[in-house]
Design a protein around this motif. Structure first.
Motif, PDB file in Angstrom:
ATOM      1  N   MET A 100       0.831  -1.197   0.000  1.00 38.72           N
ATOM      2  CA  MET A 100       0.000   0.000   0.000  1.00 38.72           C
ATOM      3  C   MET A 100       0.867   1.249   0.000  1.00 38.72           C
ATOM      4  N   GLY A 101       0.337   2.300  -0.591  1.00 34.75           N
ATOM      5  CA  GLY A 101       1.059   3.554  -0.636  1.00 34.75           C
ATOM      6  C   GLY A 101       0.152   4.746  -0.423  1.00 34.75           C
ATOM      7  N   TRP A 102       0.768   5.838  -0.017  1.00 34.24           N
ATOM      8  CA  TRP A 102       0.110   7.132   0.049  1.00 34.24           C
ATOM      9  C   TRP A 102       0.831   8.093  -0.886  1.00 34.24           C
ATOM     10  N   PHE A 103       0.060   8.823  -1.668  1.00 30.17           N
ATOM     11  CA  PHE A 103       0.555   9.874  -2.538  1.00 30.17           C
ATOM     12  C   PHE A 103      -0.212  11.148  -2.237  1.00 30.17           C
ATOM     13  N   ARG A 104       0.291  12.272  -2.707  1.00 27.07           N
ATOM     14  CA  ARG A 104      -0.423  13.524  -2.507  1.00 27.07           C
ATOM     15  C   ARG A 104      -0.220  14.432  -3.710  1.00 27.07           C
ATOM     16  N   GLN A 105      -1.168  15.336  -3.886  1.00 28.20           N
ATOM     17  CA  GLN A 105      -1.104  16.281  -4.987  1.00 28.20           C
ATOM     18  C   GLN A 105      -1.582  17.645  -4.516  1.00 28.20           C
ATOM     19  N   ALA A 106      -0.696  18.615  -4.581  1.00 21.16           N
ATOM     20  CA  ALA A 106      -1.021  19.988  -4.246  1.00 21.16           C
ATOM     21  C   ALA A 106      -1.501  20.715  -5.495  1.00 21.16           C
ATOM     22  N   PRO A 107      -2.269  21.794  -5.337  1.00 20.60           N
ATOM     23  CA  PRO A 107      -2.748  22.541  -6.500  1.00 20.60           C
ATOM     24  C   PRO A 107      -1.606  22.990  -7.400  1.00 20.60           C
ATOM     25  N   GLY A 108      -1.738  22.722  -8.693  1.00 24.96           N
ATOM     26  CA  GLY A 108      -0.739  23.135  -9.653  1.00 24.96           C
ATOM     27  C   GLY A 108       0.520  22.294  -9.684  1.00 24.96           C
ATOM     28  N   LYS A 109       0.571  21.212  -8.920  1.00 29.39           N
ATOM     29  CA  LYS A 109       1.750  20.368  -8.861  1.00 29.39           C
ATOM     30  C   LYS A 109       1.399  18.938  -9.257  1.00 29.39           C
ATOM     31  N   GLU A 110       2.425  18.171  -9.604  1.00 33.94           N
ATOM     32  CA  GLU A 110       2.243  16.767  -9.931  1.00 33.94           C
ATOM     33  C   GLU A 110       2.008  15.957  -8.662  1.00 33.94           C
ATOM     34  N   ARG A 111       1.341  14.837  -8.821  1.00 36.79           N
ATOM     35  CA  ARG A 111       1.168  13.936  -7.698  1.00 36.79           C
ATOM     36  C   ARG A 111       2.522  13.351  -7.306  1.00 36.79           C
ATOM     37  N   GLU A 112       2.795  13.281  -6.012  1.00 36.99           N
ATOM     38  CA  GLU A 112       4.085  12.823  -5.533  1.00 36.99           C
ATOM     39  C   GLU A 112       3.943  11.714  -4.499  1.00 36.99           C
ATOM     40  N   PHE A 113       4.961  10.888  -4.436  1.00 31.60           N
ATOM     41  CA  PHE A 113       5.026   9.799  -3.481  1.00 31.60           C
ATOM     42  C   PHE A 113       5.196  10.331  -2.071  1.00 31.60           C
ATOM     43  N   VAL A 114       4.501   9.707  -1.117  1.00 33.81           N
ATOM     44  CA  VAL A 114       4.618  10.068   0.287  1.00 33.81           C
ATOM     45  C   VAL A 114       5.189   8.920   1.111  1.00 33.81           C
ATOM     46  N   ALA A 115       4.563   7.746   1.044  1.00 34.46           N
ATOM     47  CA  ALA A 115       4.988   6.614   1.863  1.00 34.46           C
ATOM     48  C   ALA A 115       4.435   5.329   1.278  1.00 34.46           C
ATOM     49  N   THR A 116       5.096   4.217   1.581  1.00 33.95           N
ATOM     50  CA  THR A 116       4.614   2.909   1.162  1.00 33.95           C
ATOM     51  C   THR A 116       4.926   1.887   2.244  1.00 33.95           C
ATOM     52  N   ILE A 117       4.143   0.820   2.266  1.00 34.48           N
ATOM     53  CA  ILE A 117       4.308  -0.236   3.253  1.00 34.48           C
ATOM     54  C   ILE A 117       4.115  -1.582   2.568  1.00 34.48           C
ATOM     55  N   SER A 118       4.920  -2.574   2.962  1.00 34.97           N
ATOM     56  CA  SER A 118       4.885  -3.884   2.339  1.00 34.97           C
ATOM     57  C   SER A 118       3.636  -4.657   2.740  1.00 34.97           C
ATOM     58  N   VAL A 119       3.443  -5.792   2.087  1.00 33.78           N
ATOM     59  CA  VAL A 119       2.268  -6.634   2.322  1.00 33.78           C
ATOM     60  C   VAL A 119       2.110  -6.985   3.792  1.00 33.78           C
ATOM     61  N   SER A 120       3.207  -7.360   4.428  1.00 30.23           N
ATOM     62  CA  SER A 120       3.173  -7.766   5.828  1.00 30.23           C
ATOM     63  C   SER A 120       3.291  -6.600   6.797  1.00 30.23           C
ATOM     64  N   GLY A 121       3.661  -5.445   6.298  1.00 30.32           N
ATOM     65  CA  GLY A 121       3.891  -4.298   7.150  1.00 30.32           C
ATOM     66  C   GLY A 121       5.308  -4.184   7.664  1.00 30.32           C
ATOM     67  N   GLY A 122       6.182  -5.099   7.268  1.00 29.59           N
ATOM     68  CA  GLY A 122       7.528  -5.134   7.802  1.00 29.59           C
ATOM     69  C   GLY A 122       8.506  -4.167   7.166  1.00 29.59           C
ATOM     70  N   THR A 123       8.155  -3.608   6.028  1.00 26.34           N
ATOM     71  CA  THR A 123       9.037  -2.690   5.320  1.00 26.34           C
ATOM     72  C   THR A 123       8.277  -1.431   4.967  1.00 26.34           C
ATOM     73  N   THR A 124       8.879  -0.286   5.234  1.00 23.76           N
ATOM     74  CA  THR A 124       8.285   0.998   4.879  1.00 23.76           C
ATOM     75  C   THR A 124       9.322   1.903   4.242  1.00 23.76           C
ATOM     76  N   TYR A 125       8.848   2.807   3.386  1.00 21.77           N
ATOM     77  CA  TYR A 125       9.690   3.831   2.789  1.00 21.77           C
ATOM     78  C   TYR A 125       8.929   5.141   2.808  1.00 21.77           C
ATOM     79  N   TYR A 126       9.683   6.238   2.936  1.00 23.01           N
ATOM     80  CA  TYR A 126       9.085   7.558   3.011  1.00 23.01           C
ATOM     81  C   TYR A 126       9.802   8.533   2.099  1.00 23.01           C
ATOM     82  N   ALA A 127       9.055   9.472   1.587  1.00 26.53           N
ATOM     83  CA  ALA A 127       9.672  10.589   0.899  1.00 26.53           C
ATOM     84  C   ALA A 127      10.497  11.392   1.890  1.00 26.53           C
ATOM     85  N   ASP A 128      11.596  11.960   1.415  1.00 28.41           N
ATOM     86  CA  ASP A 128      12.455  12.744   2.296  1.00 28.41           C
ATOM     87  C   ASP A 128      11.697  13.884   2.970  1.00 28.41           C
ATOM     88  N   SER A 129      10.726  14.437   2.277  1.00 24.74           N
ATOM     89  CA  SER A 129      10.002  15.588   2.786  1.00 24.74           C
ATOM     90  C   SER A 129       9.139  15.275   4.009  1.00 24.74           C
TER      91      SER A 129
END
Length: 123
Positions: free
Chosen positions: A34-63
């Motif tokens: 699963m992942g979360w993305f976001r899109q601000a007005p006038g900007k492209e949609r960007e990656f925020v965070a993701t989590i693996s099937v089991s929940g054991g691995t996560t990654y985040y945008a630097d921001s």
């Protein structure tokens, strides 16, 4: 197939917190990263965070690293995004997405998307 519905968005002050939820239909939620993305007005949609099937691995945008936490409860078919220390730059529509069998940081890797929930952060 999986269908996703986001909730929990709203208005917060800078430094405050919000918790987003993404409810999935069907019985195959546990097969998707699963992942979360976001899109601000006038900007492209960007990656925020993701989590693996089991929940054991996560990654985040630097921001958002150190401020946001992604988690999941497969028994409830739900993924969450806890957002702390919110900044005005976090203002966007937040989207939940499902990636069959994997995590992912690119939109093209995801198979299903929710309709989004608005997050607004005032200074």
């Amino acid at each position: 197939q999986v269908q996703l519905v986001e909730s929990g968005g709203g208005l917060a002050q800078a430094g405050g917190s919000l918790r987003l939820s993404c409810a999935a239909s069907g019985r195959t939620f546990s097969s998707y990263g699963m992942g979360w993305f976001r899109q601000a007005p006038g900007k492209e949609r960007e990656f925020v965070a993701t989590i693996s099937v089991s929940g054991g691995t996560t990654y985040y945008a630097d921001s958002v690293k150190g401020r946001f936490t992604i988690s999941r409860d497969n028994a409830k078919n739900t993924v969450y995004l806890q957002m702390n220390s919110l900044k005005p730059e976090d203002t966007a529509v937040y989207y939940c997405a499902a990636n069959y069998g994997s995590t992912g940081r690119r939109e093209s890797e995801y198979d299903a998307w929710g309709q989004g929930t608005q997050v607004s952060v005032s200074s």
